[in-house]
Motif scaffolding. Structure first.
Motif, PDB file in Angstrom:
ATOM      1  N   VAL A   8     -18.577   3.454   8.132  1.00  0.00           N
ATOM      2  CA  VAL A   8     -18.756   3.681   6.696  1.00  0.00           C
ATOM      3  C   VAL A   8     -18.467   5.143   6.370  1.00  0.00           C
ATOM      4  O   VAL A   8     -17.752   5.454   5.406  1.00  0.00           O
ATOM      5  CB  VAL A   8     -20.197   3.300   6.267  1.00  0.00           C
ATOM      6  N   ASP A   9     -18.986   6.047   7.201  1.00  0.00           N
ATOM      7  CA  ASP A   9     -18.766   7.475   6.956  1.00  0.00           C
ATOM      8  C   ASP A   9     -17.283   7.841   7.038  1.00  0.00           C
ATOM      9  O   ASP A   9     -16.814   8.714   6.308  1.00  0.00           O
ATOM     10  CB  ASP A   9     -19.571   8.317   7.964  1.00  0.00           C
ATOM     11  N   VAL A  10     -16.554   7.174   7.919  1.00  0.00           N
ATOM     12  CA  VAL A  10     -15.112   7.432   8.003  1.00  0.00           C
ATOM     13  C   VAL A  10     -14.433   6.967   6.716  1.00  0.00           C
ATOM     14  O   VAL A  10     -13.666   7.708   6.098  1.00  0.00           O
ATOM     15  CB  VAL A  10     -14.495   6.723   9.232  1.00  0.00           C
ATOM     16  N   ALA A  11     -14.756   5.742   6.284  1.00  0.00           N
ATOM     17  CA  ALA A  11     -14.132   5.214   5.061  1.00  0.00           C
ATOM     18  C   ALA A  11     -14.375   6.163   3.890  1.00  0.00           C
ATOM     19  O   ALA A  11     -13.490   6.387   3.063  1.00  0.00           O
ATOM     20  CB  ALA A  11     -14.681   3.822   4.754  1.00  0.00           C
ATOM     21  N   LEU A  12     -15.576   6.759   3.849  1.00  0.00           N
ATOM     22  CA  LEU A  12     -15.927   7.621   2.716  1.00  0.00           C
ATOM     23  C   LEU A  12     -15.461   9.064   2.912  1.00  0.00           C
ATOM     24  O   LEU A  12     -15.780   9.937   2.107  1.00  0.00           O
ATOM     25  CB  LEU A  12     -17.443   7.568   2.486  1.00  0.00           C
ATOM     26  N   GLY A  13     -14.720   9.331   3.997  1.00  0.00           N
ATOM     27  CA  GLY A  13     -14.133  10.658   4.182  1.00  0.00           C
ATOM     28  C   GLY A  13     -15.075  11.695   4.754  1.00  0.00           C
ATOM     29  O   GLY A  13     -14.788  12.890   4.718  1.00  0.00           O
ATOM     30  N   ARG A  14     -16.218  11.255   5.309  1.00  0.00           N
ATOM     31  CA  ARG A  14     -17.179  12.229   5.848  1.00  0.00           C
ATOM     32  C   ARG A  14     -16.909  12.552   7.311  1.00  0.00           C
ATOM     33  O   ARG A  14     -17.331  13.584   7.816  1.00  0.00           O
ATOM     34  CB  ARG A  14     -18.597  11.662   5.741  1.00  0.00           C
ATOM     35  N   ILE A  15     -16.275  11.611   8.013  1.00  0.00           N
ATOM     36  CA  ILE A  15     -15.883  11.816   9.410  1.00  0.00           C
ATOM     37  C   ILE A  15     -14.393  11.504   9.453  1.00  0.00           C
ATOM     38  O   ILE A  15     -13.966  10.504   8.868  1.00  0.00           O
ATOM     39  CB  ILE A  15     -16.617  10.829  10.354  1.00  0.00           C
ATOM     40  N   PRO A  16     -13.573  12.345  10.108  1.00  0.00           N
ATOM     41  CA  PRO A  16     -12.140  12.010  10.138  1.00  0.00           C
ATOM     42  C   PRO A  16     -11.862  10.794  11.018  1.00  0.00           C
ATOM     43  O   PRO A  16     -12.592  10.515  11.964  1.00  0.00           O
ATOM     44  CB  PRO A  16     -11.491  13.270  10.713  1.00  0.00           C
ATOM     45  N   ALA A  17     -10.801  10.072  10.671  1.00  0.00           N
ATOM     46  CA  ALA A  17     -10.387   8.914  11.464  1.00  0.00           C
ATOM     47  C   ALA A  17      -9.866   9.368  12.817  1.00  0.00           C
ATOM     48  O   ALA A  17      -9.393  10.496  12.967  1.00  0.00           O
ATOM     49  CB  ALA A  17      -9.310   8.145  10.716  1.00  0.00           C
ATOM     50  N   SER A  18      -9.952   8.501  13.844  1.00  0.00           N
ATOM     51  CA  SER A  18      -9.345   8.825  15.139  1.00  0.00           C
ATOM     52  C   SER A  18      -7.831   8.729  15.027  1.00  0.00           C
ATOM     53  O   SER A  18      -7.104   9.565  15.535  1.00  0.00           O
ATOM     54  CB  SER A  18      -9.786   7.847  16.240  1.00  0.00           C
ATOM     55  N   THR A  19      -7.378   7.673  14.362  1.00  0.00           N
ATOM     56  CA  THR A  19      -5.944   7.396  14.277  1.00  0.00           C
ATOM     57  C   THR A  19      -5.640   6.864  12.881  1.00  0.00           C
ATOM     58  O   THR A  19      -6.436   6.116  12.322  1.00  0.00           O
ATOM     59  CB  THR A  19      -5.549   6.328  15.326  1.00  0.00           C
ATOM     60  N   VAL A  20      -4.498   7.270  12.342  1.00  0.00           N
ATOM     61  CA  VAL A  20      -4.050   6.685  11.076  1.00  0.00           C
ATOM     62  C   VAL A  20      -2.621   6.185  11.258  1.00  0.00           C
ATOM     63  O   VAL A  20      -1.761   6.904  11.769  1.00  0.00           O
ATOM     64  CB  VAL A  20      -4.137   7.707   9.923  1.00  0.00           C
ATOM     65  N   ILE A  21      -2.407   4.927  10.884  1.00  0.00           N
ATOM     66  CA  ILE A  21      -1.064   4.339  10.898  1.00  0.00           C
ATOM     67  C   ILE A  21      -0.519   4.493   9.482  1.00  0.00           C
ATOM     68  O   ILE A  21      -1.101   3.974   8.530  1.00  0.00           O
ATOM     69  CB  ILE A  21      -1.116   2.847  11.281  1.00  0.00           C
ATOM     70  N   LEU A  22       0.586   5.207   9.345  1.00  0.00           N
ATOM     71  CA  LEU A  22       1.071   5.584   8.014  1.00  0.00           C
ATOM     72  C   LEU A  22       2.221   4.712   7.526  1.00  0.00           C
ATOM     73  O   LEU A  22       3.208   4.513   8.239  1.00  0.00           O
ATOM     74  CB  LEU A  22       1.558   7.036   8.026  1.00  0.00           C
ATOM     75  N   GLY A  23       2.058   4.182   6.309  1.00  0.00           N
ATOM     76  CA  GLY A  23       3.191   3.665   5.552  1.00  0.00           C
ATOM     77  C   GLY A  23       3.865   2.401   6.049  1.00  0.00           C
ATOM     78  O   GLY A  23       5.014   2.137   5.705  1.00  0.00           O
ATOM     79  N   GLY A  24       3.176   1.580   6.834  1.00  0.00           N
ATOM     80  CA  GLY A  24       3.775   0.315   7.256  1.00  0.00           C
ATOM     81  C   GLY A  24       3.726  -0.726   6.147  1.00  0.00           C
ATOM     82  O   GLY A  24       3.087  -0.532   5.112  1.00  0.00           O
ATOM     83  N   THR A  25       4.429  -1.829   6.365  1.00  0.00           N
ATOM     84  CA  THR A  25       4.345  -2.975   5.455  1.00  0.00           C
ATOM     85  C   THR A  25       3.396  -3.984   6.087  1.00  0.00           C
ATOM     86  O   THR A  25       3.705  -4.574   7.120  1.00  0.00           O
ATOM     87  CB  THR A  25       5.731  -3.614   5.259  1.00  0.00           C
ATOM     88  N   ILE A  26       2.232  -4.150   5.462  1.00  0.00           N
ATOM     89  CA  ILE A  26       1.227  -5.042   6.050  1.00  0.00           C
ATOM     90  C   ILE A  26       1.532  -6.495   5.721  1.00  0.00           C
ATOM     91  O   ILE A  26       1.854  -6.820   4.577  1.00  0.00           O
ATOM     92  CB  ILE A  26      -0.186  -4.663   5.546  1.00  0.00           C
ATOM     93  N   LEU A  27       1.458  -7.354   6.734  1.00  0.00           N
ATOM     94  CA  LEU A  27       1.455  -8.779   6.460  1.00  0.00           C
ATOM     95  C   LEU A  27      -0.006  -9.128   6.192  1.00  0.00           C
ATOM     96  O   LEU A  27      -0.812  -9.214   7.120  1.00  0.00           O
ATOM     97  CB  LEU A  27       2.005  -9.573   7.649  1.00  0.00           C
ATOM     98  N   ASP A  28      -0.316  -9.270   4.908  1.00  0.00           N
ATOM     99  CA  ASP A  28      -1.685  -9.593   4.506  1.00  0.00           C
ATOM    100  C   ASP A  28      -1.882 -11.091   4.722  1.00  0.00           C
ATOM    101  O   ASP A  28      -1.446 -11.910   3.916  1.00  0.00           O
ATOM    102  CB  ASP A  28      -1.880  -9.197   3.045  1.00  0.00           C
TER     103      ASP A  28
END
Lengths: 453, 453
Positions: A8-28
């Motif tokens: 939850v703290d990561v989602a809210l920007g209080r703890i940085p993410a370990s990894t971020v995958i940038l700009g892909g096209t998600i198959l929802d």
């Protein structure tokens, strides 16, 4: 797993993410749509955020560029026997993770009959720290029938104990119809314990109505399937979740496409596959590819291998979608139709690239109770292979088995074999040899004729 | 319920069915197709066979002719507060069963804050022998915040005990975002206990990302919804099961139709409805009708109210489809688009015809702990309504509340009121009166101005 409160703290920007995958096209897979330019933020082994991740990137956040690639949830096999690969679960993971399989529902029928409940403990221990999640369905048929004795016995007491564990998510293929249809005590104890625990009970085969209805009356709610379109519709319309072995039922898939069905009650599975075919064909990637080859919309094919299997097994809070709170199991795919997987992320780490494992999955020593579980009644000698008939016979007709083949047509499987001094002879020219079938519990040996080639 | 082993015997023709529904057109919600001329064989409260029932009809089997009618699974409300009807669960069933609602997931937030865990026991006891199945989601917010005291306290210990019961199928709407996002101990204890029990945890509202992601990181997996299309897609693509209040979000429904989504992650719910509107509009039948009016394919609308809600709540082995092993909850419908229900079968018995209840649902005496749970701090007298201001004032500006209305614009809600001898006066000509808000636990009384009309 990572603590959900940290997530939850990561989602809210209080703890940085370990990894971020940038700009892909998600198959929802939830809505069955492609959504371009989405970021996925990962913390530890879980997904924290799906959307714009710019506020959760810190100095030490690893960035993975996914522009131009599709992001698909890791594949889940809904019905599988690792045993059929003849590999240990860890060796099996080394081969199948690069194929995109990040979770397996292991039907423990075979390992339980070989090792009893210890077999499940062995699988759980082998796999507990693996990036490939191995969930277990508890064998419903140990022993397979009341007339057999194998390494274990699973009745109410054993089922109650095992089904309390979170990784044991159901009861495996109920195959003993005779007991199912005739109040077999042990079979029903295991089924009812599974239902009372709120877990899934799997069926076996595709009987016709009314046997099909009878099977479902017991609480069984899914079956692995390689039949025809009529069987498929009969099962589906009675509420059975259908685990298609796509490579063996393309006709049924075409038929279901033609019937324009809702696919939410359909999944994909491999069931059995020896190691050499895993290497040659692949694992769940092969089933997805085969379903697409049978004409299925690729987006639906991916749903079958991900969200649909997860929802049926009630593990959709853990796996099956690229969504906050779930394991970070993400396939990076360059070509959706051909299922070209360029990278596999499992539990938040890249574990394979272009078909090659990129992490260490060290082998563990196999416990003695597994390795030394094969007990021969005696050391086999040539004399044990003698099959005697009256000594005045020159020939006999013998039923000759062929590997992976069975026919009830006696003409097809009967061969004439020579007799010498009252002993039936093999015939290597015709590829007919004598083979010993050995009871692994040290009780008996059976000799039969096999024809190879 | 009936014994599953007996049910197997019925399917196999060894015991005659209690009731057979002949020749209806089944709405198969599993594949989303209409299947004409199918029989449904019922034994006790469950379905034994779907197909050709000629072999299971005995001398005493009751036959119901369904030719020319559609057979649809009974409706399930996925998020509901019976309390909002101001009716007891049994009285509520008398009104809503004829509308086709055969199962309800009751969110126990209100009854738990009024009566504590005793409120759940009251609901379970009131409904245990009802043909309308009432499942419970355990209040996650009792008390609603750490600053409030209500009739109960639900933390880890209470949640563990309650979530062991099979009819308590999840944790209710997690609404205290402040605690959710800031490690509130009690809130997190209840959430984690729900997840560990393998049960569903419901959310509340439709926050934007990243608050939405944070909510889902906790393990919350559904929310009741009356927002717009952007919110709907944001929630769905992050794996949230969406419980649409169809009558309040037709725009979102049109948008979802336009986006051509897969609907498996969407259901319908009523949430709150007072008795007078239940009588006027209906219950789940109204939501299905409203979804169809918003342009949704009727077959999909029925799926939303049946199988989709059942699968989300993991009760699809019990309800949500006309299939062997499930409760015999069947709606006989003459007009699918208008949801014209001619008969309602629940637990294998016809309970309503053409909108009228046809069985006795006798009222039970309300237990004393329910009836006598409203404690006034004192008997109210006219003097208690005096609101004093300095005696030299002739007028004051007062914030005036309106029922079911709130504005943060002070100009909109401020009125000038006359003062006589230091006491602020009501003004009946403008419809402004004094109203007492009484703490039901006998601690305090608040007086405020209300404007009616």
């Amino acid at each position: 797993m990572v603590d959900r409160q940290d997530l939850v703290d990561v989602a809210l920007g209080r703890i940085p993410a370990s990894t971020v995958i940038l700009g892909g096209t998600i198959l929802d897979v939830c809505t069955r749509r492609l959504i371009p330019e989405v970021d996925v933020a990962v913390f530890g082994d879980r997904i924290a955020l799906v959307g714009d991740a710019s506020d959760v990137i810190g100095r030490d956040t690893m960035i993975i560029d996914a522009k131009g690639l599709y992001l698909v949830p890791g594949f889940i096999d809904s019905h599988y026997h690792i045993e059929s690969s003849r590999l240990s679960p860890r060796r099996h993971a080394q081969i199948t993770l690069p194929r995109g399989t990040t979770a397996i529902i292991e039907d423990s029928h075979e390992i339980c009959n070989a090792l009893g409940l210890k077999g499940i403990n062995y699988f759980l221990e082998e796999t507990q720290d693996l990036p490939q999640k191995v969930y277990i369905s508890l064998s419903s048929a140990t022993p397979p029938t009341p007339f057999e004795e194998t390494a274990g016995y699973i009745g109410r007491k054993e089922a109650e104990r095992m089904l309390r564990r979170s990784r044991i998510i159901g009861v495996g293929e109920v195959m003993d119809y005779a007991r199912l249809f005739n109040r077999g005590e042990r079979t029903w104890q295991v089924i009812m314990t599974g239902l009372e625990a709120g877990k899934i009970v799997e069926g076996h085969g595709a009987p016709s109505s009314p046997e099909l209805d009878a099977m479902l009356c017991s609480g069984v709610s899914s079956t692995h399937f390689s039949g025809n379109i009529h069987q498929a519709l009969d099962l589906l319309q009675r509420g059975t979740f259908l685990e298609l072995k796509a490579s063996t039922c393309k006709g049924a898939i075409s038929g279901l496409i033609e019937a324009d069905i809702d696919w939410q009650m359909v999944g994909l599975c491999v069931d059995d596959r020896p190691a050499e075919l895993l290497l040659k064909l692949g694992h769940m990637d092969h089933e997805v590819r085969e379903a697409i080859r049978a004409g299925l919309d690729p987006l639906i094919a991916y749903q079958l291998a991900t969200i649909n299997n997860a929802r049926h097994w009630r593990i959709d809070g853990e796996v099956g979608m690229i969504a906050p709170g779930r394991y970070a199991d993400v396939l990076f795919i360059s070509d959706l139709e051909r299922v070209k997987i360029t990278k596999v992320m499992a539990n938040g780490k890249i574990v394979a690239e272009r078909g090659k494992l990129t992490v260490e999955i060290p082998m563990k020593p196999t416990p003695k109770y597994v390795k030394e579980s094969l007990h021969l009644p005696k050391k086999l000698e040539p004399k044990d292979f003698e099959l005697r008939v009256p000594s005045d016979r020159e020939y006999v007709k013998a039923i000759v088995l062929r590997p992976d083949y069975y026919s009830s047509d006696l003409d097809q499987i009967t061969e004439e074999l020579e007799v010498q001094d009252g002993i039936v002879q093999r015939d290597l020219e015709r590829g007919i040899n004598k083979v010993a079938v050995v009871d692994r519990f040290g009780r008996s040996i059976g000799i039969s004729f096999w024809k190879v080639g």
